[in-house]
Design a protein around this motif. Structure first.
Motif, PDB file in Angstrom:
ATOM      1  N   HIS A  62      -4.767   8.979  -3.288  1.00 26.90           N
ATOM      2  CA  HIS A  62      -6.204   9.054  -3.583  1.00 26.90           C
ATOM      3  C   HIS A  62      -6.881   7.690  -3.698  1.00 26.90           C
ATOM      4  CE1 HIS A  62      -4.358   8.768  -7.636  1.00 26.90           C
ATOM      5  NE2 HIS A  62      -5.481   8.178  -7.994  1.00 26.90           N
ATOM      6  N   MET A  63      -6.090   6.607  -3.799  1.00 32.50           N
ATOM      7  CA  MET A  63      -6.696   5.290  -3.933  1.00 32.50           C
ATOM      8  C   MET A  63      -6.655   4.466  -2.645  1.00 32.50           C
ATOM      9  SD  MET A  63      -7.954   5.085  -6.917  1.00 32.50           S
ATOM     10  CE  MET A  63      -8.291   3.328  -7.005  1.00 32.50           C
TER      11      MET A  63
ATOM     12  N   ASP B  36      -0.220   5.849  -6.403  1.00 28.89           N
ATOM     13  CA  ASP B  36      -1.529   6.495  -6.309  1.00 28.89           C
ATOM     14  C   ASP B  36      -2.150   6.364  -4.922  1.00 28.89           C
ATOM     15  OD1 ASP B  36      -2.055   3.804  -6.308  1.00 28.89           O
ATOM     16  OD2 ASP B  36      -3.517   3.839  -7.947  1.00 28.89           O
ATOM     17  N   ARG B  37      -1.328   6.063  -3.916  1.00 29.84           N
ATOM     18  CA  ARG B  37      -1.863   5.824  -2.569  1.00 29.84           C
ATOM     19  C   ARG B  37      -2.610   7.035  -2.011  1.00 29.84           C
ATOM     20  NH1 ARG B  37       3.501   6.631  -2.406  1.00 29.84           N
ATOM     21  NH2 ARG B  37       4.306   8.300  -1.037  1.00 29.84           N
TER      22      ARG B  37
ATOM     23  N   ARG C  98       2.452   2.171  -3.405  1.00 24.25           N
ATOM     24  CA  ARG C  98       1.607   2.577  -4.527  1.00 24.25           C
ATOM     25  C   ARG C  98       1.787   4.063  -4.824  1.00 24.25           C
ATOM     26  NH1 ARG C  98      -4.379   0.004  -4.807  1.00 24.25           N
ATOM     27  NH2 ARG C  98      -4.364   1.545  -6.487  1.00 24.25           N
TER      28      ARG C  98
ATOM     29  N   GLY D 291      -2.911  -3.578  -4.178  1.00 23.54           N
ATOM     30  CA  GLY D 291      -2.585  -3.447  -5.597  1.00 23.54           C
ATOM     31  C   GLY D 291      -2.070  -4.708  -6.270  1.00 23.54           C
TER      32      GLY D 291
ATOM     33  N   CYS E  44       0.842  -1.203   0.000  1.00 20.91           N
ATOM     34  CA  CYS E  44       0.000   0.000   0.000  1.00 20.91           C
ATOM     35  C   CYS E  44       0.874   1.249   0.000  1.00 20.91           C
ATOM     36  CB  CYS E  44      -0.915   0.005   1.225  1.00 20.91           C
ATOM     37  SG  CYS E  44      -2.323  -1.136   1.144  1.00 20.91           S
TER      38      CYS E  44
ATOM     39  N   LEU F  13      -6.499  -3.167  -0.828  1.00 24.56           N
ATOM     40  CA  LEU F  13      -5.972  -1.971  -1.483  1.00 24.56           C
ATOM     41  C   LEU F  13      -4.494  -2.072  -1.814  1.00 24.56           C
ATOM     42  CD1 LEU F  13      -7.753   0.676   0.782  1.00 24.56           C
ATOM     43  CD2 LEU F  13      -8.371   0.056  -1.566  1.00 24.56           C
TER      44      LEU F  13
END
Length: 254
Positions: A125-126, A122-123, A120, A164, A117, A162
């Motif tokens: 917002h994701m 994009d952590r 990532r 990924g 996590c 989450l």
């Protein structure tokens, strides 16, 4: 085995293969009802016994759930972590594996998911907003024992969901589902909310917050270590000393 029996099985497997492919590709949507037997027989030129054997194959794989009665039919079930959890539960249950053994596996896998996590790109917002929302919900529910247990388990499940990595999501997610089913089952049997004092619940939530902070900062090593340390204490509850019961997954399948 006689030749007719071999042929019967081969035809059933061919039909099952085609239907399985449609389910996995999403051509047959999750929750949809398969066409009636007469319609399927028009599409697949096989005997009724072969078609019914194909349905039994898919039902055994967890890809169909057959409902009886007037509103019956074969309901499509796309594979998910709960399906995998039930299968794993059957295997572990048949070998008298303890729930603490499942906890040991999670202590290896969940911290790795926390690290993923944090890695990532994009952590921001994701991952982080979802974890913050779950944490806020857990804090709000801290004074209600069963709600607190449920909110805490959703946080742990989200760390996996989450991360990924799809393989880890499925494998670790199955173990999370297996553990959550047992823990939530235990929580419903608790008559004394004080079995886990409110200050202990808040301490657990503070550890959750620290894991989220590490993920947000992109510190994978710290996220891993914090999650690992947290699980050592967080996994202790009376029911965790028992054996794996796959029926719990079916009961708490969400």
């Amino acid at each position: 085995m006689s030749e007719p029996t071999i042929q019967f099985r081969r035809l059933a497997e061919q039909v099952a293969d085609q239907l399985r492919r449609r389910i996995l590709l999403g051509e047959l949507a999750d929750g949809s009802i398969l066409p009636k037997e007469d319609e399927l027989l028009r599409e697949f030129p096989v005997s009724k016994p072969s078609l019914r054997e194909a349905m039994r194959i898919l039902e055994a794989e967890g890809l169909l759930r057959v409902r009886r009665g007037k509103l019956g039919g074969a309901v499509v079930r796309r594979p998910n972590a709960a399906n995998v959890a039930y299968t794993i539960g059957l295997v572990l249950g048949s070998q008298d594996v303890s729930l603490s053994d499942v906890g040991g596996a999670l202590r290896q896998m969940e911290p790795a998911c926390a690290a993923l996590c944090a890695e990532r790109a994009d952590r921001g917002h994701m991952v982080v907003p979802a974890l913050r929302a779950l944490h806020a919900e857990a804090v709000e529910a801290a004074d209600d024992f069963q709600s607190a247990i449920s909110a805490s388990r959703r946080f742990h499940e989200a760390l996996v969901a989450l991360c990924g990595n799809q393989t880890m999501i499925m494998l670790a997610g199955a173990l999370e589902t297996l553990w959550s089913a047992h823990e939530q089952g235990w929580s419903t049997r608790v008559t004394d909310d004080g079995i886990v004092p409110i200050d202990e619940r808040l301490a657990v939530l503070e550890e959750h917050r620290q894991v989220i902070d590490a993920i947000e900062s992109g510190d994978a090593h710290r996220a891993h270590d914090l999650a690992a340390a947290h699980l050592i204490t967080a996994q202790h509850y009376p029911g965790s000393a028992g054996m794996v019961d796959p029926a719990m997954v079916r009961h708490w399948d969400h």
